[in-house]
Write an enzyme that holds these catalytic residues in place. Structure first.
Site, PDB file in Angstrom:
ATOM      1  N   GLU A 232      -4.173  -3.857  -0.772  1.00 23.91           N
ATOM      2  CA  GLU A 232      -2.723  -3.930  -1.047  1.00 23.91           C
ATOM      3  C   GLU A 232      -2.345  -5.258  -1.708  1.00 23.91           C
ATOM      4  O   GLU A 232      -3.152  -6.191  -1.784  1.00 23.91           O
ATOM      5  CB  GLU A 232      -1.918  -3.752   0.244  1.00 23.91           C
TER       6      GLU A 232
ATOM      7  N   LYS B 100       0.608  -7.403  13.123  1.00 25.51           N
ATOM      8  CA  LYS B 100       0.939  -8.824  13.226  1.00 25.51           C
ATOM      9  C   LYS B 100       1.622  -9.130  14.549  1.00 25.51           C
ATOM     10  O   LYS B 100       2.527  -8.415  14.958  1.00 25.51           O
ATOM     11  CB  LYS B 100       1.851  -9.242  12.070  1.00 25.51           C
TER      12      LYS B 100
HETATM   13  N1  PSU Z   1       0.028  -8.591   6.844  1.00 24.32           N
HETATM   14  C1  PSU Z   1      -0.074  -9.854   6.369  1.00 24.32           C
HETATM   15  N2  PSU Z   1       0.781 -10.270   5.430  1.00 24.32           N
HETATM   16  C2  PSU Z   1       1.713  -9.434   4.899  1.00 24.32           C
HETATM   17  C3  PSU Z   1       1.831  -8.092   5.382  1.00 24.32           C
HETATM   18  C4  PSU Z   1       0.960  -7.731   6.354  1.00 24.32           C
HETATM   19  O1  PSU Z   1      -0.927 -10.612   6.809  1.00 24.32           O
HETATM   20  O2  PSU Z   1       2.435  -9.855   3.998  1.00 24.32           O
HETATM   21  C5  PSU Z   1       2.807  -7.132   4.761  1.00 24.32           C
HETATM   22  C6  PSU Z   1       2.110  -5.771   4.609  1.00 24.32           C
HETATM   23  O3  PSU Z   1       2.181  -5.405   3.251  1.00 24.32           O
HETATM   24  C7  PSU Z   1       2.912  -4.848   5.470  1.00 24.32           C
HETATM   25  C8  PSU Z   1       4.271  -5.470   5.372  1.00 24.32           C
HETATM   26  O4  PSU Z   1       2.881  -3.512   5.029  1.00 24.32           O
HETATM   27  O5  PSU Z   1       3.988  -6.860   5.507  1.00 24.32           O
HETATM   28  C9  PSU Z   1       5.220  -4.964   6.446  1.00 24.32           C
HETATM   29  O6  PSU Z   1       6.518  -5.340   6.124  1.00 24.32           O
HETATM   30  P1  PSU Z   1       7.751  -4.724   6.925  1.00 24.32           P
HETATM   31  O7  PSU Z   1       7.635  -5.288   8.317  1.00 24.32           O
HETATM   32  O8  PSU Z   1       8.973  -5.229   6.178  1.00 24.32           O
HETATM   33  O9  PSU Z   1       7.605  -3.229   6.876  1.00 24.32           O
END
Ligand code: PSU
Ligand code: MN
Length: 298
Positions: free
Chosen positions: A22, A155
């Site tokens: 990604e 996370k």
């Molecule tokens: N894990 C990381 N860094 C990131 C993300 C995940 O270490 O930047 C990103 C991923 O792309 C994940 C997104 O899909 O954060 C989730 O964002 P949200 O909580 O807004 O859905």
């Protein structure tokens, strides 16, 4: 709409091992130049394990599956949209550039016929979701896109126990790789038990094949804990996470901006250790994903 690189197109055509990667993690999750270095390292690691990397982003309104170095550099350097599922059609119709989240990358990988995807951590249920209702679209994508996501759990800025509950509700298998516990991204341990565990890439490939044979449209979470040398102990990380979340609430940060904001704040609070841990775990996940893809293709 879907534009493969020649290498990825050939690999998909002959059923060779391919690993999706990604780009939100690069564009919104890490500073330059660590992001471009990581992007290149992930591609190299996947190749060394015998698979073809397919980094995914939307550029000029096309879903690009497999990026050349100039495209990687553009994703790492140019500010661009963070594309969740809700934004993908807009980016295509309006001919925008955008980095794909786990959810959007899963949709693109499924369209492209790629079964294995490596990232850092999935999104999930945010702490305080009982008030904010902030739940990542990644969970719905996991319920409806048949792609195995190799990650180090969700996370730890999230509510991990609610995240696991929601994955169970949606019928998404969460498999511990050589662990009985759901990993906490920067730390190995969350204290949350998993009921599924597999210890070899071949066993995970067999699970993917069984899901397919069942006609299941559900994704799979393969939870690979960060290595002991690279982890930040959970108690220490928890202090910083609480500080960062309290600050984000005071500053009124919400919606799509929240995850990138917290990751950047943690980088400062841990004097860059969170970034080093993040890079180490995503590299390990790329390696495992390539082993799984190789096992699946043979
Ligand atoms: N894990 C990381 N860094 C990131 C993300 C995940 O270490 O930047 C990103 C991923 O792309 C994940 C997104 O899909 O954060 C989730 O964002 P949200 O909580 O807004 O859905
Ligand atoms: Mn959100």
């Amino acid at each position: 709409m879907l534009r493969y690189s020649p290498e990825v197109e050939a690999a998909c055509g002959r059923g060779a091992a391919v690993v999706a990667l990604e780009t939100t993690i690069l564009s919104h999750g890490m500073p330059y130049p660590q992001n471009i270095e990581t992007a290149r390292a992930l591609e190299r690691i996947v190749r060394e394990a015998g698979a073809i990397p397919a980094t995914i982003a939307v550029l000029d309104g096309s879903i690009r599956v497999g990026l050349d170095d100039a495209a990687l550099e553009r994703v790492a350097r140019a500010p661009m949209l963070k594309l969740g599922r809700a934004d993908l059609a807009y980016a295509i119709a309006a001919r925008k550039d955008g980095a794909t989240t786990v959810a959007a990358t899963m949709d693109c990988a499924a369209l492209a016929g790629i079964a294995v995807f490596a990232t850092g951590g999935i999104g999930g249920v945010h702490r305080g979701a009982e008030q904010t209702m902030d739940v990542s679209g990644d969970l719905d994508a996991l319920a409806t896109a048949p792609v195995a996501v190799v990650c180090s759990g969700a996370k730890a800025i999230l509510d991990l126990s609610k995240t696991l509950e929601q994955l169970e509700t949606r019928g998404v298998p969460v498999v511990g790789y050589r662990t009985d516990e759901f990993p906490a991204f920067w730390s190995r341990s969350s204290g949350l038990r998993l009921s599924l565990r597999l210890d070899a890439p071949q066993e995970i490939a067999a699970l993917i094949a069984a899901q397919r044979a069942l006609g299941s449209r559900t994704g799979i979470v393969v939870a690979n804990p960060i290595s002991p040398e690279d982890e930040i102990p959970a108690e220490e990380m928890e202090r910083h996470i609480r500080t960062a979340i309290a600050e984000s609430a005071a500053a009124g940060i919400a919606g799509k901006a929240l995850t990138p904001w917290l990751l950047e704040r943690l980088l400062t609070l841990t004097s860059n250790r969170s970034l080093r841990a993040n890079i180490a775990l995503v590299r390990a996940n790329a390696h495992l994903a390539a082993e799984i893809a190789v096992a699946l293709s043979s």
